[in-house]
Motif scaffolding. Structure first.
Motif, PDB file in Angstrom:
ATOM      1  N   GLN A 122       0.840  -1.201   0.000  1.00  0.00           N
ATOM      2  CA  GLN A 122       0.000   0.000   0.000  1.00  0.00           C
ATOM      3  C   GLN A 122       0.876   1.253   0.000  1.00  0.00           C
ATOM      4  N   LYS A 136       1.293   4.245  -2.877  1.00  0.00           N
ATOM      5  CA  LYS A 136       1.080   5.650  -2.544  1.00  0.00           C
ATOM      6  C   LYS A 136       2.308   6.486  -2.946  1.00  0.00           C
ATOM      7  N   ARG A 170       2.636   6.832  -6.699  1.00  0.00           N
ATOM      8  CA  ARG A 170       1.677   7.807  -7.214  1.00  0.00           C
ATOM      9  C   ARG A 170       2.188   9.227  -6.925  1.00  0.00           C
TER      10      ARG A 170
END
Ligand SMILES: C=C1C[C@]23C[C@H]1CC[C@H]2[C@@]12CCC[C@@](C)(C(=O)O1)[C@H]2[C@@H]3C(=O)O
Ligand SMILES: O=C(O)CCC(=O)C(=O)O
Ligand SMILES: [Fe+2]
Length: 401
Positions: free
Chosen positions: A203, A207, A210
């Motif tokens: 995760q 993140k 991105r």
């Protein structure tokens, strides 16, 4: 950077690891002549940036851009990974390395494999051996444990409670579990911890990917669309990752031994947990104007609860050379047995990584040709520090990079 002296991979003859615990001096096989190839920056000098991801204040993207352009590495806080999980994964790592040598060797990484116990894959490029051992897990830790130890599964057996770890002495004297299903009742097993850790890292890696793509000037939609792997739906199969556990035993003469030789990671990003023991150093290149290039080793100080992010070679390709992969190494200590856990993250195996169209413009064509992760790993396994240059498009002058 200490240059590999071998142009061809070397086959080291010591199949068996040395007994780090009992040696009183560094043997010739592990004595590195050129550990001080660059000065080590003083503590007051420039430090790798620390970025708080939870900050509502908004210049996080700028901070990321600056860190990636000038260092290729940074520490993150406010990342949301619970400190309890970090403690448990450290305990799991210590438990794994505390297994008796014969048990670890049962899990030895095969010559042609990725997963398993052994020395770092890059060892073959250096004439001296490193003061470390490693455990590489590709795929599910549980499946992995079952394949490596079909009869009894030490990963599932050694329980991690409250960061207490069985000492080697205790491990030697514990009965081998006759059946992995007969688990002592309590807590979670190492492989559960590792599984949970991988999920959290995944995760966080998405993140960061991105945010780093947006920091390069892409919109969120572009960032998710361009690569496909970081979007919300994981339609392209999501990112893939390898988990690397490193162990650096105490060393009688740390000035002559090398924990992990200088390298860049063959990843998009690496998320590194170095626990509370110093050892990681990154190479800071100062005054890089072609001719006048000086460099120094900068220690990345352990920060409670922080994780370190390294830009990897594949992100350098994706960003068309704007974000550079960072040269780093690990040094060892006379007093502390250090462990680190690296989440090495890359694209799905079938995806081609290439410079993002938006970052390629007139006067600045794509510097690299498209490569998949497996292709790049194979090139790296042959060419090591020449691998990135070898996937440059030939029409681009080497001056450019
Ligand atoms: C997915 C990866 C990335 C690998 C190769 C393969 C599996 C093991 C990884 C490491 C882990 C330890 C440092 C390194 C330098 C090594 O020797 O093995 C890494 C290497 C790379 O980043 O090139
Ligand atoms: O142990 C460290 O700090 C560095 C480890 C590392 O560079 C790696 O696993 O790729
Ligand atoms: Fe690394």
């Amino acid at each position: 950077m200490i240059m590999p002296t071998a142009s061809e991979p070397i086959r080291h003859h010591h199949a068996h690891p040395i007994d780090f615990e009992s040696v009183r001096e560094v043997p010739d096989s592990h004595a590195w002549p050129d550990l001080h190839d660059h000065p080590t920056a003083s503590a007051q000098g420039a430090a790798v940036p620390v970025i708080d991801l939870s900050a509502t204040a908004t210049n996080v993207l700028e901070q990321l851009a600056r860190a990636c352009e000038s260092w290729g590495a940074f520490q993150v806080t406010g990342h949301g990974v619970p400190t309890g999980l970090l403690r448990r994964v450290e305990a799991a790592a210590r438990g794994l390395f505390a297994l008796p040598t014969n048990r670890k060797l049962e899990a030895a990484r095969p010559d042609d494999g990725v997963s398993g116990y052994g020395r770092a894959r890059i060892s073959c490029f250096f004439p001296k051996l490193m003061w470390s051992e490693g455990f590489t897990i590709a795929g599910s830790p549980l499946d992995h444990a079952r394949t490596l130890w079909p009869d009894d599964d030490p990963l599932a057996f050694w329980y991690v409670h409250d960061a207490r770890v069985p000492t080697p002495h205790v491990l030697h004297h514990l009965p081998r579990p006759s059946n992995a299903a007969e688990k002592p009742c309590c807590d979670t097993s190492c492989s559960d911890v590792i599984e949970e850790y991988k999920e959290e890292m995944k995760q966080l890696a998405r993140k960061l990917m991105r945010m780093m793509l947006v920091s390069l000037g892409l919109t969120v939609a572009e960032a998710e669309g361009k690569t496909g792997w970081i979007g919300p739906s994981e339609e392209a199969g999501g990112m893939s990752a390898v988990l690397q556990f490193n162990s650096y035993p105490v060393c009688p003469d740390p000035d002559r031994a090398m924990g992990m030789a200088a390298h860049t990671d063959s990843t998009l990003l690496t998320l590194l947990f170095q626990s509370n023991t110093s050892g990681l150093q990154v190479l800071q290149v100062v005054g890089d104007n072609g001719r006048d290039r000086t460099a120094r080793w900068v220690t990345v100080p352990p920060m409670p609860g922080a994780l370190i992010v390294n830009v990897g070679d594949l992100f350098q390709i994706l960003s068309n050379g704007r974000y550079r992969s960072v040269v780093h190494r690990a040094v060892v200590s006379r007093t502390s047995h250090r462990v680190s856990v690296a989440y090495m993250c890359g694209p799905p195996a079938a995806s081609k990584v290439e410079p993002i169209g938006k970052l390629v413009g007139p006067g600045c064509g794509p510097v690299y040709r498209p490569v998949t992760w497996p292709e790049y790993l194979s090139v790296k396994g042959k060419l090591f520090d020449k691998a990135l240059a070898s996937v440059m498009r030939t029409e681009v002058s080497l001056e450019r990079i």
